[in-house]
Design an enzyme around this catalytic site. Sequence first.
Site, short mmCIF file in Angstrom:
data_model
loop_
_atom_site.label_atom_id
_atom_site.label_comp_id
_atom_site.label_asym_id
_atom_site.label_seq_id
_atom_site.Cartn_x
_atom_site.Cartn_y
_atom_site.Cartn_z
N HIS A 25 0.87 -1.18 0.00
CA HIS A 25 0.00 0.00 0.00
C HIS A 25 0.91 1.23 0.00
CE1 HIS A 25 -2.80 2.97 1.75
NE2 HIS A 25 -3.78 2.17 1.38
N LYS A 77 -10.56 -0.42 10.28
CA LYS A 77 -10.66 -1.61 9.41
C LYS A 77 -10.99 -2.87 10.22
CE LYS A 77 -7.33 0.15 6.05
NZ LYS A 77 -8.08 0.51 4.84
N GLN A 94 -4.76 -5.11 6.82
CA GLN A 94 -5.78 -6.02 6.28
C GLN A 94 -5.86 -7.35 7.03
OE1 GLN A 94 -8.06 -5.21 4.17
NE2 GLN A 94 -7.21 -3.22 3.65
N CYS A 145 -4.66 2.50 -3.77
CA CYS A 145 -3.39 2.97 -3.17
C CYS A 145 -2.28 1.94 -3.36
CB CYS A 145 -3.55 3.30 -1.69
SG CYS A 145 -4.65 4.68 -1.39
N ASP A 201 2.79 -4.74 8.01
CA ASP A 201 1.61 -3.90 7.84
C ASP A 201 0.41 -4.82 8.00
OD1 ASP A 201 -0.61 -2.65 6.85
OD2 ASP A 201 0.35 -1.86 5.05
N1 PLP Z 1 -1.87 -0.75 4.49
C1 PLP Z 1 -2.83 -1.47 3.91
C2 PLP Z 1 -2.52 -2.85 3.43
C3 PLP Z 1 -4.10 -0.92 3.73
O1 PLP Z 1 -5.06 -1.62 3.14
C4 PLP Z 1 -4.34 0.41 4.19
C5 PLP Z 1 -5.63 1.06 3.94
O2 PLP Z 1 -6.32 0.79 2.99
C6 PLP Z 1 -3.30 1.10 4.82
C7 PLP Z 1 -2.08 0.49 4.95
C8 PLP Z 1 -3.50 2.48 5.34
O3 PLP Z 1 -4.40 2.48 6.39
P1 PLP Z 1 -4.92 3.84 7.03
O4 PLP Z 1 -5.39 4.70 5.89
O5 PLP Z 1 -6.01 3.43 7.95
O6 PLP Z 1 -3.76 4.46 7.74
#
Ligand code: PLP
Length: 405
Positions: free
Chosen positions: A122, A225, A202, A363, A199
């Site tokens: 991401h 999430k 998900q 993203c 990370d």
């Molecule tokens: N990493 C992953 C794999 C994600 O799916 C997301 C959000 O879609 C993020 C990071 C970023 O999360 P946040 O916008 O809640 O900080």
Amino acid sequence: MLDIKKIRGDFPILRTEVNAKPLIYVDNAATTQKPQQVIDTILDLYTNTYSNVHRGVHQLSQKATTLYEGARETVRKFINAGSVKEIVFVRGTTEGVNLVASSYLEPLLKAGDEILISEMEHHSNIIPWQMLVERKGAKLVIIPMMEDGNLDLSGLGKLLNNRVKLLAITHMSNSLGTINDVSTIIDQAHARSIPVLLDGAQSVAHFPVDVQALDCDFFVFSGHKIYGPTGIGILYAKEKFLNSMVPYQSGGNMILNVSFEKTEFNEIPYKFEAGTPNIAGSIGLAAALDYISSLGISNIDHYERELLLYATEQFEKIEGLRIIGTAPNKGCIISFVLEGIHPHDIGTIMDMEGVAVRTGHHCTQPVMDYFNIPATTRVSLSFYNTKTEIDGIVRAIQKVKEFMG
Ligand code: PLP
């Protein structure tokens, strides 16, 4: 094992109609809906026990502090961290990654050093590292991906050289659904004394995460999430790292003593929580984790895998539909393209049928570049979705095809 009808009753928004059709909400990878239990907890806090935390001797402040620190313990237990000192409240995954980049890696990183990430990250697990290597004259190195959406780990041994100062990788891809074999990756990195950040944005809502068993050094996720509020997230970091790290932001709460000559920082995790924290967010997140625990995260995992299998089988029958991301070990995400139809049109027509999907690059532009596509349509499932809803999604996709000729 899960009483889905009862569970759906816990989520008031699922009773909504969109374009006079019952809402089918399958944009769960972007954000999840909130159960009444979370809504009630936040309402109750603001109605009965709200106050600022830590600094008050009065009753409300003490009650709010107990709830806030109790939330930290709930998070600790949920991911099986060794100590509450290792749980830092942040704004979300993005802030967690930025905190590690600034407070852990920036002071250590030298010109010529490397940071290893993967091709399926991401943007929030790319850009903080990209900006850091630019500041330091270091290098961002990428673990490549394969056609099925798995990482190509055949060259990992070579990539893990002594210039690498951190490996930061997604536990589960938000655009492909791929669940990475992080245990193997962590073992290999640790064999070269390279710390690993996962990370977990998900992964954490969909299957059990045990940070001690994984032995990851940093783990980040977002409350919104995992059925909790927005604006709250978690950075888990091993105590030895947190102790050695410089503060991320400074101000109140993160100090023990202040004079104009010198400031003595607070102990961990407070050293990383400058200012009044997101009190309702933390307590709401704990309510969400309690809710998940009451259902059983393994039960959720089991049900969602069944749902994914069913959805995949149904989608594969649709002529002209190609699933992007076909790794054998996947979480409940299906990204797809429809021959000759732009995902934006697909999303708009599906919305007319009451189906909330996400369209775009999610993203993860490097993933789109790899597959040579501008965007996908993404169906991301939750335990409150049903096979009947999947049938509705398939009908909506058929409508898209009819409408677009
Ligand atoms: N990493 C992953 C794999 C994600 O799916 C997301 C959000 O879609 C993020 C990071 C970023 O999360 P946040 O916008 O809640 O900080």
